[in-house]
Motif scaffolding. Structure first.
Motif, PDB file in Angstrom:
ATOM      1  N   ASP A   1      12.123  12.646   0.525  1.00 41.41           N
ATOM      2  CA  ASP A   1      13.411  11.893  -0.048  1.00 41.41           C
ATOM      3  C   ASP A   1      13.092  10.430   0.266  1.00 41.41           C
ATOM      4  O   ASP A   1      13.796   9.524  -0.272  1.00 41.41           O
ATOM      5  CB  ASP A   1      14.880  12.352   0.769  1.00 41.41           C
ATOM      6  N   MET A   2      11.949  10.258   1.264  1.00 41.42           N
ATOM      7  CA  MET A   2      11.838   8.943   1.353  1.00 41.42           C
ATOM      8  C   MET A   2      10.965   8.176   0.327  1.00 41.42           C
ATOM      9  O   MET A   2      10.512   7.040   0.134  1.00 41.42           O
ATOM     10  CB  MET A   2      11.009   8.751   2.919  1.00 41.42           C
TER      11      MET A   2
ATOM     12  N   PRO B   1       9.426   7.007  -3.327  1.00 43.08           N
ATOM     13  CA  PRO B   1       9.859   6.660  -4.503  1.00 43.08           C
ATOM     14  C   PRO B   1       9.873   7.788  -5.530  1.00 43.08           C
ATOM     15  O   PRO B   1       8.989   8.333  -5.686  1.00 43.08           O
ATOM     16  CB  PRO B   1       9.004   5.550  -4.934  1.00 43.08           C
ATOM     17  N   GLU B   2      10.737   7.734  -6.561  1.00 43.72           N
ATOM     18  CA  GLU B   2      10.754   8.957  -7.692  1.00 43.72           C
ATOM     19  C   GLU B   2       9.392   9.454  -8.112  1.00 43.72           C
ATOM     20  O   GLU B   2       9.232  10.711  -8.131  1.00 43.72           O
ATOM     21  CB  GLU B   2      11.760   8.295  -8.592  1.00 43.72           C
ATOM     22  N   ARG B   3       8.880   8.561  -8.712  1.00 45.62           N
ATOM     23  CA  ARG B   3       7.558   8.831  -9.466  1.00 45.62           C
ATOM     24  C   ARG B   3       6.472   9.442  -8.533  1.00 45.62           C
ATOM     25  O   ARG B   3       5.890  10.301  -8.910  1.00 45.62           O
ATOM     26  CB  ARG B   3       7.010   7.710 -10.175  1.00 45.62           C
TER      27      ARG B   3
ATOM     28  N   ASP C   1     -11.353  14.244  -9.093  1.00 43.05           N
ATOM     29  CA  ASP C   1     -12.215  14.314  -7.955  1.00 43.05           C
ATOM     30  C   ASP C   1     -13.516  13.790  -8.217  1.00 43.05           C
ATOM     31  O   ASP C   1     -14.208  14.276  -9.340  1.00 43.05           O
ATOM     32  CB  ASP C   1     -12.587  15.881  -7.743  1.00 43.05           C
TER      33      ASP C   1
ATOM     34  N   HIS D   1      -4.234  15.546 -14.894  1.00 43.29           N
ATOM     35  CA  HIS D   1      -2.867  14.952 -14.475  1.00 43.29           C
ATOM     36  C   HIS D   1      -3.202  13.832 -13.545  1.00 43.29           C
ATOM     37  O   HIS D   1      -2.602  12.907 -13.543  1.00 43.29           O
ATOM     38  CB  HIS D   1      -2.815  16.307 -13.220  1.00 43.29           C
TER      39      HIS D   1
ATOM     40  N   GLU E   1      -1.348  10.265 -14.588  1.00 44.08           N
ATOM     41  CA  GLU E   1      -0.813   9.136 -13.594  1.00 44.08           C
ATOM     42  C   GLU E   1      -1.057   7.854 -13.755  1.00 44.08           C
ATOM     43  O   GLU E   1      -0.555   6.836 -13.728  1.00 44.08           O
ATOM     44  CB  GLU E   1      -1.075   9.633 -12.112  1.00 44.08           C
TER      45      GLU E   1
ATOM     46  N   ASP F   1       0.738   6.590 -16.529  1.00 45.87           N
ATOM     47  CA  ASP F   1       2.119   6.251 -16.274  1.00 45.87           C
ATOM     48  C   ASP F   1       1.962   4.634 -15.839  1.00 45.87           C
ATOM     49  O   ASP F   1       3.036   4.064 -16.063  1.00 45.87           O
ATOM     50  CB  ASP F   1       2.571   6.888 -14.919  1.00 45.87           C
ATOM     51  N   ASP F   2       0.922   4.326 -15.210  1.00 48.28           N
ATOM     52  CA  ASP F   2       0.720   3.015 -14.588  1.00 48.28           C
ATOM     53  C   ASP F   2       0.559   1.884 -15.706  1.00 48.28           C
ATOM     54  O   ASP F   2       0.671   0.697 -15.436  1.00 48.28           O
ATOM     55  CB  ASP F   2      -0.152   2.816 -13.325  1.00 48.28           C
TER      56      ASP F   2
ATOM     57  N   ASP G   1     -12.877   2.307  -3.808  1.00 44.40           N
ATOM     58  CA  ASP G   1     -13.481   2.328  -2.455  1.00 44.40           C
ATOM     59  C   ASP G   1     -14.960   2.164  -2.301  1.00 44.40           C
ATOM     60  O   ASP G   1     -15.580   2.612  -1.346  1.00 44.40           O
ATOM     61  CB  ASP G   1     -13.005   3.443  -1.798  1.00 44.40           C
ATOM     62  N   LEU G   2     -15.748   2.190  -3.334  1.00 47.22           N
ATOM     63  CA  LEU G   2     -16.998   2.481  -3.538  1.00 47.22           C
ATOM     64  C   LEU G   2     -18.044   1.040  -3.573  1.00 47.22           C
ATOM     65  O   LEU G   2     -19.066   1.228  -3.438  1.00 47.22           O
ATOM     66  CB  LEU G   2     -17.410   2.978  -4.944  1.00 47.22           C
TER      67      LEU G   2
ATOM     68  N   LYS H   1      -4.662  -1.487  -6.141  1.00 51.94           N
ATOM     69  CA  LYS H   1      -5.667  -1.129  -5.095  1.00 51.94           C
ATOM     70  C   LYS H   1      -7.062  -1.416  -5.794  1.00 51.94           C
ATOM     71  O   LYS H   1      -8.031  -1.526  -5.069  1.00 51.94           O
ATOM     72  CB  LYS H   1      -5.539   0.378  -4.874  1.00 51.94           C
TER      73      LYS H   1
ATOM     74  N   ARG I   1       3.592  -3.468 -11.806  1.00 51.06           N
ATOM     75  CA  ARG I   1       3.980  -3.361 -10.546  1.00 51.06           C
ATOM     76  C   ARG I   1       4.017  -4.729 -10.041  1.00 51.06           C
ATOM     77  O   ARG I   1       2.899  -5.434 -10.062  1.00 51.06           O
ATOM     78  CB  ARG I   1       2.938  -2.390  -9.907  1.00 51.06           C
TER      79      ARG I   1
ATOM     80  N   LEU J   1       7.683  -0.862  -9.127  1.00 49.89           N
ATOM     81  CA  LEU J   1       7.170  -0.476 -10.321  1.00 49.89           C
ATOM     82  C   LEU J   1       8.450  -0.672 -11.521  1.00 49.89           C
ATOM     83  O   LEU J   1       9.581  -0.361 -11.033  1.00 49.89           O
ATOM     84  CB  LEU J   1       6.969   1.028 -10.244  1.00 49.89           C
TER      85      LEU J   1
ATOM     86  N   GLU K   1      11.971   1.211 -11.010  1.00 49.07           N
ATOM     87  CA  GLU K   1      12.213   2.796 -10.450  1.00 49.07           C
ATOM     88  C   GLU K   1      13.071   2.939  -9.302  1.00 49.07           C
ATOM     89  O   GLU K   1      13.272   1.817  -8.388  1.00 49.07           O
ATOM     90  CB  GLU K   1      10.705   3.278 -10.356  1.00 49.07           C
ATOM     91  N   VAL K   2      13.626   4.131  -9.194  1.00 48.64           N
ATOM     92  CA  VAL K   2      14.350   4.506  -7.954  1.00 48.64           C
ATOM     93  C   VAL K   2      13.402   4.456  -6.787  1.00 48.64           C
ATOM     94  O   VAL K   2      12.161   5.188  -6.797  1.00 48.64           O
ATOM     95  CB  VAL K   2      14.934   6.055  -8.004  1.00 48.64           C
ATOM     96  N   ASP K   3      13.750   3.901  -5.662  1.00 50.77           N
ATOM     97  CA  ASP K   3      12.689   3.918  -4.474  1.00 50.77           C
ATOM     98  C   ASP K   3      13.359   3.837  -3.443  1.00 50.77           C
ATOM     99  O   ASP K   3      14.248   2.925  -2.944  1.00 50.77           O
ATOM    100  CB  ASP K   3      11.842   2.438  -5.004  1.00 50.77           C
ATOM    101  N   SER K   4      13.304   4.678  -2.593  1.00 54.78           N
ATOM    102  CA  SER K   4      14.047   5.012  -1.507  1.00 54.78           C
ATOM    103  C   SER K   4      13.857   3.893  -0.452  1.00 54.78           C
ATOM    104  O   SER K   4      14.448   3.858   0.884  1.00 54.78           O
ATOM    105  CB  SER K   4      13.878   6.335  -0.777  1.00 54.78           C
ATOM    106  N   LEU K   5      12.619   3.148  -0.583  1.00 55.62           N
ATOM    107  CA  LEU K   5      12.346   2.094   0.437  1.00 55.62           C
ATOM    108  C   LEU K   5      13.092   0.800   0.163  1.00 55.62           C
ATOM    109  O   LEU K   5      13.014  -0.274   0.867  1.00 55.62           O
ATOM    110  CB  LEU K   5      10.973   1.917   0.182  1.00 55.62           C
TER     111      LEU K   5
END
Lengths: 719, 719
Positions: free
Chosen positions: A450-451, A453-455, B60, B215, B219, B222-223, B255-256, B291, B670, B675, B690-694
């Protein structure tokens, strides 16, 4: 950094072939520099003073340097200095490992890139890592660099230069040996040997490098120095510990994909393996150099796949971190153990200490609480926490008779109990420490999604396949983990402990004196430690160390168990009487636990922990490597136990105990990005936040008072 | 990923020894997967259908996989599949480099760790990096894995397995070749070959790996997906470019310790060197996958010491980043250049393009603006920015006659002008692009110290020795850099440009057709390009691309120069008429510049840039590698120029131009951690967070309207 001195063509000076007139060996903790000053008379009656100073740079992780000052006190004549690079080094620091292979380097080549420089590259035998060093040696008199006669001796895995010059009576000269080292794991390099040679060529003087080194340490101390104005011994020991901790976990190691080695970087005991010591190491760093903690957490994250595989191969889901691990994160725990007391190799079941995964979960959560690093939470933290919670839920099983979740087949931190007596099955049933940790983990994990963000929540659930049902199971486990109790309300270390035999502690103390390693004593007597009511170190009681009283009350009551101060008192007294403290970590834990109930006893244990490495209380283990967990733990104890730091709902609370030896205590803390200074005066806690144009603020609380303190502000809380 | 097919003991099938009945080659940009389907008739009249699908995993970074489906259409009989690993690969993708050494690998060893797996390790010849691959090949029929007859051929640097089985008419089988690869630079490994073998053994099926791969791409989309609902061609090309950009700069490469290679990861042109293309690459990523940008900035930070040394050795202070660089960040720019038109090696002075350091400064500042990443600012950003500002102030000199600071001896982005005609001195005086950038840099650097928290400011100033006087010099330079103008008010590309000869552009166009590489044409004619009023690409006018009009007005007016829309218009028209666009980057820049004054022309240039790689407009350069700067630049142009994104005082503003082809444009962004989705409807700009619990929020502005938009909220601005 081999450097030797020959005077007048005689054999090189060693401490054995001269008469020492004076000797002083100094380690400056402020900058981790070793300084030696000796005056000696050689066989021909010549008196010479030799001062040396050496350091590994905190400013540049590729630099080390050694400086000699040589003074001819009563003679004049030719001198030769031998400056070597030696790749024939072997690991032989631990006596009982000496029959194992100690050579870890293959020679590759040595070179002489320019007249004052030699260089060498070797390769680790199993992991194929190249290690290269280049050394530049120069001699300086009063008027600048001397023109020396250079000789060279070079093999594949060893090289030295000789530097010959004449010294007049009363004259002093300096020898500077500057070293650059690179490995094939370093970033921003072309090839380790070439880069080492290039770097050493650009190295300035010893003094310039030392100034930068000192400045880097000054910055670390700004973040890390705990001031104890009213107890010089404690002040000394805290700095001694901080200096060692920062040598092992520094801003340089943060990016190197290294974990917390249990015995520091020099200690060869445990062969550099990574255990759970980070549980004691992170809290101090979280509030001071959180980039280091983050680097250490990334070390665990990079090995998450290996932990997943380990769980999978054992028939579980999620991530099961190994008890001991190394480079690629696979299980490296030994399966036999040499008992030096009996000379026998005995079976070792310690890899069933699954609680290491609980420690990692705890560490992630507390890192995020201290730093507010949501990037890490979203990027890596949540994924690791979910996978660890998932592992525990797959290891636990529901017992319908009890209407409880149980965990069988694991060990707690107490390594004396690996299984039930006469049982073939490794591990124990329902270790209380583990089960309570799992109840807490399940609660946090259940709320964690729940903490997000949605995506991020959606993509994480898809990627690692988390279902609503799984989250429901976690919530259920937070209400239904089983915790065993004795009939009198003491928490049982594990189910069935009550049926074990009592040991005659006094008899063993009398016979053996030091009974810290009671397991080895008993085994040498032909007895199984599993049979007795004894603990090597804090196990159940560690819960009282890791959680505050109100947290524990909440966890136990959620589980439907009552939790009273009486349970704490009785449980601590019970296990304290039955613990051999075979790990010095146990003193750290008990010092913290007793801070709740008995400050005098707490302080006694604290002093044992503080003095343990400097005094080598285990009789020889310090020489095999410092104890990272204990050193860090003593630093953390100040904030965790004596000033009662806790974060609740984003507020940093202090609840200081009577200060005693710690009167006037002052330390820096970094909380959610902002640097604050906390001072404990009589009856007051003063918190000052540094001036910060980013206009940040933090919330700090003492008792019921909560204040938002903005950068540049200071506030004194009454106690 | 060599895989070959032999039918009935005949020679392996190639496109040359069969008759193709149908052929389809498909690249799926959504997941960077290559799919081929061919049906062929061999010399014995057997008809076979072969479908193949291959990808390098985005989930991967150690995985790649290839799957074949083979159908025997009109025959039955034995089949043999050859699955190989080959370390004899050489670089030969660029014709004009073929006389240079193309072999970069030393053989080390090959192994057969288990019956269905072969593995191989090789080492790069100069940098001693190990590269290991392990391959598992299996054949599946309808009912599961087939039991095949395996043969083995193995040398030090090549290995293959043969898999023999029988196929019935009408039957289809699948061959899955799964690959794991590791290098000695990878983290969390033991040794590359052993880890590759271990990983390939744990590899699931092709389809499972593909699902995870898909997948991971989902992602990313999406961004990153920019939606252009009313122009299918533009939509297609934007996705084509995004797919390539994300293959080169992905979360894996972040990170490389790698930079932005000018020609992607496959392109061999420029030998993988790092130039200034990141100036075009960062803006798109800053707002989507910051990042990655941070990883790229860390790449520059790790090479800061090398840039300091480069400055120092050239007699300057601070950090001078090299024009071209590689592994360890030293200057790698060639000093001679092969003119394919004349076959002659000509001197190459392009390393005097010091503006690369200005681009890095610009990139750091804009990364921080987009992300609010104060950690990076405090940790690395400020230090790099200071050192770059310091470099420019040491390169500049004060001319008391003019009462101005001047910079001599550098080149602008236009590579046709390396020096003054007949001069021996490299570089030019007062390149306007450079001098204006330096005026801006000096202004930002002068204010930067005040932005840092007190302690960080003090320690940084001590460590890199910044004095108040130096900061004063920067402030002075922001008021006193010299900018040359023509008599009619056009900004001079550099001092003295007006004295150069005009070129007869029509005559050259007529004679040569494509005159993009006018430098080679002129030199082959024995003429120096330095002599003429011509530009290879946007130079002065790049200022109009990188800065908004109001920013430029501020910069020029601070310098005491007037800045009017007329100056923009005249300067752009002047250089556009004299630019050969010898770099496709020039179309990106001009498209952006014309968006201010002439949308039709802007769109024409934009379409040239969009079509340039898919159409290989330079006639062959695309095969040598895609153009990262152009591909990223076309993505950035949408936000930078067409919707007029700019950040001022922490507010993200949009100032959209007439939408035309871009009607209905929607993209994710972003901004400072949150986002948002931005949609350009008729007369409105809709921003949804976006919905973001933070519970985060960002400030967004259109014109005079500024709104704080909290997570979960949406707001439509009227235009």
């Amino acid at each position: 950094l081999v450097l030797k001195l020959r005077i007048g063509g005689d054999e090189p000076i060693t401490l054995k072939n001269v008469e020492l007139l004076s000797y002083r060996h100094e380690v400056d903790f402020r900058n981790a520099t070793v300084i030696r000053r000796l005056r000696f008379r050689d066989r021909r009656g010549r008196e010479t003073t030799l001062s040396s100073k050496r350091f590994v740079s905190m400013a540049d992780m590729h630099q080390a340097a050694l400086k000699w000052t040589i003074t001819a006190e009563n003679w004049s004549g030719p001198v030769e200095v031998i400056s070597a690079l030696d790749a024939r080094v072997i690991n032989q620091g631990v006596a009982r490992y000496r029959e194992l292979e100690g050579r870890h380097l293959h020679p590759v080549e040595s070179r002489t890139p320019c007249p004052d420089t030699i260089s060498l590259i070797a390769q680790t035998r199993q992991s194929r890592i190249y290690v290269a060093e280049a050394v530049r040696t120069r001699v300086y008199g009063d008027t600048g660099e001397l023109d020396v006669r250079r000789g060279l001796y070079r093999m594949e895995d060893y090289a030295h230069q000789t530097l010959g010059f004449d010294l007049q009576q009363g004259q002093s000269i300096h020898v500077e040996k500057l070293v650059s080292f690179y490995t094939s794991h370093d970033q921003a390099i072309n090839e380790p040997l070439a880069n080492a040679e290039k770097a050493v060529g650009r190295f300035g003087t010893f003094d310039e490098a030392f100034d930068r080194h000192q400045h880097a340490w000054d910055e670390l101390w700004d973040d890390c120095d705990i001031l104890v104005p009213n107890d010089d011994r404690v002040q000394f020991l805290l700095r001694f510990h901080a200096s060692h901790v920062l040598q092992t976990c520094s801003p340089h190691t943060a990016d190197l994909d290294v974990g917390v080695p249990a015995r520091g970087l020099n200690g060869e005991a445990y062969r550099g393996h990574i255990f759970w010591d980070e549980l004691y190491v992170y809290p101090f760093l979280n509030f001071r150099l959180p980039k280091i903690t983050r680097g250490l957490l990334m070390y665990r994250y990079r090995r998450l796949d290996e932990a997943r595989t380990l769980a999978h191969e054992a028939g579980y889901r999620g991530a099961m971190y190994p008890w001991q691990s190394g480079s690629d994160g696979k299980e490296e725990t030994q399966i036999v153990h040499l008992n030096p007391r009996s000379g026998l190799w005995e079976p070792d079941l310690s890899q069933n200490q699954r609680h290491v995964s609980a420690a990692i979960f705890y560490n992630i959560w507390h890192y995020i609480q201290a730093t507010g690093d949501t990037d890490f939470l979203l990027g890596q933290g949540a994924e690791m926490m979910m996978e660890i919670a998932r592992f525990w839920s797959s290891l636990a099983h529901f017992n319908p008779q009890r209407d409880r979740y149980e965990i069988h087949g694991v060990m707690g931190p107490d390594e004396f109990h690996e299984k039930y007596p006469d049982s073939d099955e490794p591990g124990l049933h329902n270790n209380a420490y583990t089960n309570v940790m799992v109840a807490w983990i399940s609660d946090v994990a259940g709320k964690l999604l729940d903490m997000l963000p949605e995506r991020r929540r959606r993509s994480l659930c898809e990627r690692i396949d988390i279902s609503d049902q799984e989250v429901e199971t976690w919530k259920l486990m937070s209400h239904k983990m089983y915790v065993p109790f004795h009939a009198d309300g003491v928490i049982s270390q594990f189910e069935g402990w009550e049926n074990l035999e009592e040991l005659d502690w006094d008899a063993y103390r009398q016979e053996y004196g030091n009974i810290q390693r009671l397991d080895r004593i008993l085994r040498a007597e032909g007895k199984e430690p599993d049979r007795y009511k004894l603990s090597k170190q804090a196990d159940t009681v560690l819960l009282f160390y890791l959680f505050r009283q109100d947290e524990l009350k909440q966890i136990f009551e959620r589980l439907g168990y009552s939790y009273t101060p009486e349970i704490l008192r009785k449980t601590v007294a019970y296990y304290d009487a039955r613990t051999s403290h075979g790990s010095t970590l146990s003193f750290v834990a008990y010092a913290g636990i007793f801070s709740e109930t008995d400050l005098t006893t707490s302080w006694e244990r604290y002093m044992v922990a503080l003095e343990s490495d400097v005094g080598d209380v285990q009789g020889g283990t310090t020489a095999e490597g410092i104890h990272m967990g204990v050193m860090s733990g003593t630093l953390d104890l100040v904030q965790r136990s004596y000033v009662g730091e806790v974060i609740r709902d984003g507020v940093l609370y202090f609840n200081p105990k009577a200060m005693g030896h710690l009167r006037g205590l002052t330390f820096p803390m970094r909380f959610r990005g902002l640097l604050i200074k906390v001072t404990f005066e009589d009856g007051r806690v003063r918190v000052s936040a540094e001036v910060d144009s980013l206009n940040r603020s933090v919330k700090v609380g003492v008792g019921d008072q909560v204040r938002e303190i903005r950068s540049g502000e200071s506030y004194a809380f009454d106690l």
